[in-house]
Design a protein around this motif. Structure first.
Motif, PDB file in Angstrom:
ATOM      1  N   LEU A 172       0.812  -1.362   0.065  1.00 15.28           N
ATOM      2  CA  LEU A 172       0.039  -0.068   0.039  1.00 15.28           C
ATOM      3  C   LEU A 172       0.664   1.263  -0.036  1.00 15.28           C
ATOM      4  O   LEU A 172       0.499   2.222  -0.685  1.00 15.28           O
ATOM      5  N   HIS A 173       1.932   1.269   0.874  1.00 14.11           N
ATOM      6  CA  HIS A 173       2.804   2.414   0.878  1.00 14.11           C
ATOM      7  C   HIS A 173       3.458   2.638  -0.512  1.00 14.11           C
ATOM      8  O   HIS A 173       3.714   3.522  -1.178  1.00 14.11           O
ATOM      9  N   GLU A 174       4.006   1.440  -1.035  1.00 20.80           N
ATOM     10  CA  GLU A 174       4.716   1.640  -2.436  1.00 20.80           C
ATOM     11  C   GLU A 174       3.980   1.896  -3.428  1.00 20.80           C
ATOM     12  O   GLU A 174       4.410   2.768  -4.380  1.00 20.80           O
ATOM     13  N   PHE A 175       2.739   1.596  -3.384  1.00 24.26           N
ATOM     14  CA  PHE A 175       1.828   2.021  -4.560  1.00 24.26           C
ATOM     15  C   PHE A 175       1.470   3.438  -4.350  1.00 24.26           C
ATOM     16  O   PHE A 175       1.489   4.102  -5.437  1.00 24.26           O
ATOM     17  N   SER A 176       1.338   3.730  -3.494  1.00 21.93           N
ATOM     18  CA  SER A 176       0.999   5.310  -3.215  1.00 21.93           C
ATOM     19  C   SER A 176       1.979   6.136  -3.573  1.00 21.93           C
ATOM     20  O   SER A 176       2.123   7.145  -4.314  1.00 21.93           O
ATOM     21  N   ILE A 177       3.388   5.711  -3.194  1.00 21.70           N
ATOM     22  CA  ILE A 177       4.803   6.519  -3.231  1.00 21.70           C
ATOM     23  C   ILE A 177       5.047   6.427  -4.902  1.00 21.70           C
ATOM     24  O   ILE A 177       5.327   7.531  -5.198  1.00 21.70           O
ATOM     25  N   GLN A 178       4.926   5.333  -5.519  1.00 16.24           N
ATOM     26  CA  GLN A 178       5.410   5.481  -6.848  1.00 16.24           C
ATOM     27  C   GLN A 178       4.565   5.810  -7.831  1.00 16.24           C
ATOM     28  O   GLN A 178       4.905   6.418  -8.716  1.00 16.24           O
ATOM     29  N   HIS A 179       3.138   5.560  -7.435  1.00 15.69           N
ATOM     30  CA  HIS A 179       2.254   5.738  -8.599  1.00 15.69           C
ATOM     31  C   HIS A 179       1.278   7.167  -8.278  1.00 15.69           C
ATOM     32  O   HIS A 179       0.699   7.567  -9.476  1.00 15.69           O
ATOM     33  N   LEU A 180       1.072   7.441  -7.339  1.00 17.88           N
ATOM     34  CA  LEU A 180       0.269   8.452  -6.907  1.00 17.88           C
ATOM     35  C   LEU A 180       0.784   9.722  -6.375  1.00 17.88           C
ATOM     36  O   LEU A 180       0.313  10.672  -6.914  1.00 17.88           O
ATOM     37  N   MET A 181       1.698   9.845  -5.538  1.00 16.02           N
ATOM     38  CA  MET A 181       2.129  10.981  -4.873  1.00 16.02           C
ATOM     39  C   MET A 181       2.710  11.655  -5.925  1.00 16.02           C
ATOM     40  O   MET A 181       2.673  13.184  -5.841  1.00 16.02           O
ATOM     41  N   PRO A 182       3.637  11.113  -6.881  1.00 15.89           N
ATOM     42  CA  PRO A 182       4.350  11.853  -7.910  1.00 15.89           C
ATOM     43  C   PRO A 182       3.231  12.686  -8.637  1.00 15.89           C
ATOM     44  O   PRO A 182       3.563  13.680  -9.424  1.00 15.89           O
ATOM     45  N   MET A 183       1.968  12.599  -8.845  1.00  8.88           N
ATOM     46  CA  MET A 183       0.806  13.161  -9.427  1.00  8.88           C
ATOM     47  C   MET A 183       0.700  14.569  -8.781  1.00  8.88           C
ATOM     48  O   MET A 183       0.055  15.459  -9.240  1.00  8.88           O
ATOM     49  N   PHE A 184       0.988  14.540  -7.480  1.00  9.07           N
ATOM     50  CA  PHE A 184       0.692  15.847  -6.601  1.00  9.07           C
ATOM     51  C   PHE A 184       1.740  16.713  -6.151  1.00  9.07           C
ATOM     52  O   PHE A 184       1.503  17.674  -5.391  1.00  9.07           O
ATOM     53  N   GLY A 185       3.016  16.258  -6.311  1.00 10.95           N
ATOM     54  CA  GLY A 185       4.240  16.752  -5.853  1.00 10.95           C
ATOM     55  C   GLY A 185       5.356  15.960  -6.160  1.00 10.95           C
ATOM     56  O   GLY A 185       5.463  15.071  -6.806  1.00 10.95           O
ATOM     57  N   SER A 186       6.522  16.381  -5.367  1.00 12.77           N
ATOM     58  CA  SER A 186       8.041  15.652  -5.461  1.00 12.77           C
ATOM     59  C   SER A 186       7.871  14.617  -4.256  1.00 12.77           C
ATOM     60  O   SER A 186       7.346  15.091  -3.233  1.00 12.77           O
ATOM     61  N   VAL A 187       8.654  13.593  -4.661  1.00 15.19           N
ATOM     62  CA  VAL A 187       9.079  12.641  -3.516  1.00 15.19           C
ATOM     63  C   VAL A 187      10.481  12.834  -3.164  1.00 15.19           C
ATOM     64  O   VAL A 187      11.191  12.570  -4.068  1.00 15.19           O
ATOM     65  N   THR A 188      10.737  12.474  -1.797  1.00 11.46           N
ATOM     66  CA  THR A 188      12.038  12.475  -1.747  1.00 11.46           C
ATOM     67  C   THR A 188      12.530  11.717  -0.342  1.00 11.46           C
ATOM     68  O   THR A 188      11.484  11.186   0.064  1.00 11.46           O
ATOM     69  N   THR A 189      13.455  11.684   0.067  1.00 11.56           N
ATOM     70  CA  THR A 189      14.084  10.867   1.429  1.00 11.56           C
ATOM     71  C   THR A 189      14.361  11.902   2.222  1.00 11.56           C
ATOM     72  O   THR A 189      14.740  13.178   2.149  1.00 11.56           O
ATOM     73  N   ALA A 190      14.529  11.645   3.654  1.00 11.91           N
ATOM     74  CA  ALA A 190      14.660  12.499   4.754  1.00 11.91           C
ATOM     75  C   ALA A 190      16.153  13.036   4.489  1.00 11.91           C
ATOM     76  O   ALA A 190      16.484  14.051   4.480  1.00 11.91           O
ATOM     77  N   ASP A 191      17.164  12.080   4.044  1.00 12.07           N
ATOM     78  CA  ASP A 191      18.600  12.507   3.744  1.00 12.07           C
ATOM     79  C   ASP A 191      18.495  13.579   2.657  1.00 12.07           C
ATOM     80  O   ASP A 191      19.401  14.414   2.731  1.00 12.07           O
ATOM     81  N   GLU A 192      17.935  13.441   1.368  1.00 14.61           N
ATOM     82  CA  GLU A 192      17.991  13.944   0.627  1.00 14.61           C
ATOM     83  C   GLU A 192      17.385  15.522   0.878  1.00 14.61           C
ATOM     84  O   GLU A 192      17.833  16.579   0.502  1.00 14.61           O
ATOM     85  N   LEU A 193      16.275  15.514   1.720  1.00 16.08           N
ATOM     86  CA  LEU A 193      15.702  16.727   1.875  1.00 16.08           C
ATOM     87  C   LEU A 193      16.699  17.613   2.742  1.00 16.08           C
ATOM     88  O   LEU A 193      16.679  18.647   2.597  1.00 16.08           O
ATOM     89  N   ILE A 194      17.252  17.079   3.806  1.00 18.94           N
ATOM     90  CA  ILE A 194      18.000  17.508   4.811  1.00 18.94           C
ATOM     91  C   ILE A 194      19.388  18.437   3.809  1.00 18.94           C
ATOM     92  O   ILE A 194      19.591  19.413   4.263  1.00 18.94           O
ATOM     93  N   GLY A 195      19.850  17.414   3.223  1.00 20.56           N
ATOM     94  CA  GLY A 195      20.986  17.922   2.172  1.00 20.56           C
ATOM     95  C   GLY A 195      20.399  19.075   1.431  1.00 20.56           C
ATOM     96  O   GLY A 195      21.217  20.078   1.044  1.00 20.56           O
ATOM     97  N   ALA A 196      19.114  19.133   1.024  1.00 21.50           N
ATOM     98  CA  ALA A 196      18.905  20.508   0.303  1.00 21.50           C
ATOM     99  C   ALA A 196      18.340  21.696   0.970  1.00 21.50           C
ATOM    100  O   ALA A 196      18.054  22.699   0.430  1.00 21.50           O
ATOM    101  N   MET A 197      18.517  21.685   2.354  1.00 21.60           N
ATOM    102  CA  MET A 197      17.608  22.644   2.961  1.00 21.60           C
ATOM    103  C   MET A 197      18.876  23.722   3.088  1.00 21.60           C
ATOM    104  O   MET A 197      19.666  23.957   3.830  1.00 21.60           O
TER     105      MET A 197
END
Length: 197
Positions: A172-197
């Protein structure tokens, strides 16, 4: 990352959903939270968000004793009034200690899945000049997805932090992250986000 102020929205990181123990209501979800180390990822992002002075808002499912303000009237939500569950002052409704709100961080109580329905959250974000929301929470395919859909339709930029999220089952998590969330915004990881702050 984007123009305007950024807000970190921490969604439903509550004792009843995330912690093993006497107040746990959803063991499969808590198991995924533990296996995915969701709380530790959220802790890192929360600490960094505080350092860079993002607006931090905590959202939780919590009811007053009448349950009249419960906006979701589906049968599956009937368990809450029937069992007097998730009352605002109860231990099970509290935010987990590791992510406890600091002074000055608002806590928004909701009566449904979507954190914007029946709450002042969207108006508060607008008043604070927020144009970008960063989302993490449980469950991925419920509150996080609902928040992403509503925020994007409201004109906000959306980032979902994948490893700050979990659902009742990995698929359920993977389907939402891979197929649905990208339609509404960007998807990242904690480390990637912190690195971009």
């Amino acid at each position: 990352m984007t123009g305007g102020r950024t807000a970190l929205l921490l969604l439903d990181y509550q004792v009843a959903l995330c912690e093993e123990g006497p107040h746990l209501r959803m063991p499969p979800l808590a198991e995924q939270v533990r296996e995915r180390e969701v709380i530790s990822h959220a802790e890192k992002v929360l600490a960094s968000a505080r350092e860079v002075d993002w607006l931090v808002a905590h959202v939780r499912l919590a009811f007053d004793p009448t349950y009249v303000l419960r906006t979701n009237r589906l049968v599956r939500f009937d368990a809450y009034p029937d069992q007097c569950a998730m009352l605002a002052d109860s231990p099970e409704a509290q935010i987990v200690e590791a992510l406890a709100p600091a002074e000055g961080e608002p806590v928004v109580d909701k009566g449904c899945v979507d954190p914007f329905v029946g709450t002042p959250l969207l108006l508060a974000l607008a008043a604070e000049g927020v144009q970008h929301v960063v989302l993490g929470g449980v469950a991925t395919n419920l509150v996080v997805e609902s928040a992403a859909r509503h925020a994007s339709d409201s004109g906000l930029q959306v980032t979902v932090v994948e490893d700050m999220c979990a659902s009742f089952r990995p698929d359920l998590h993977e389907f939402s992250i891979q197929h649905l969330m990208p339609m509404f915004g960007s998807v990242t990881t904690a480390d990637e986000l912190i690195g971009a702050m």
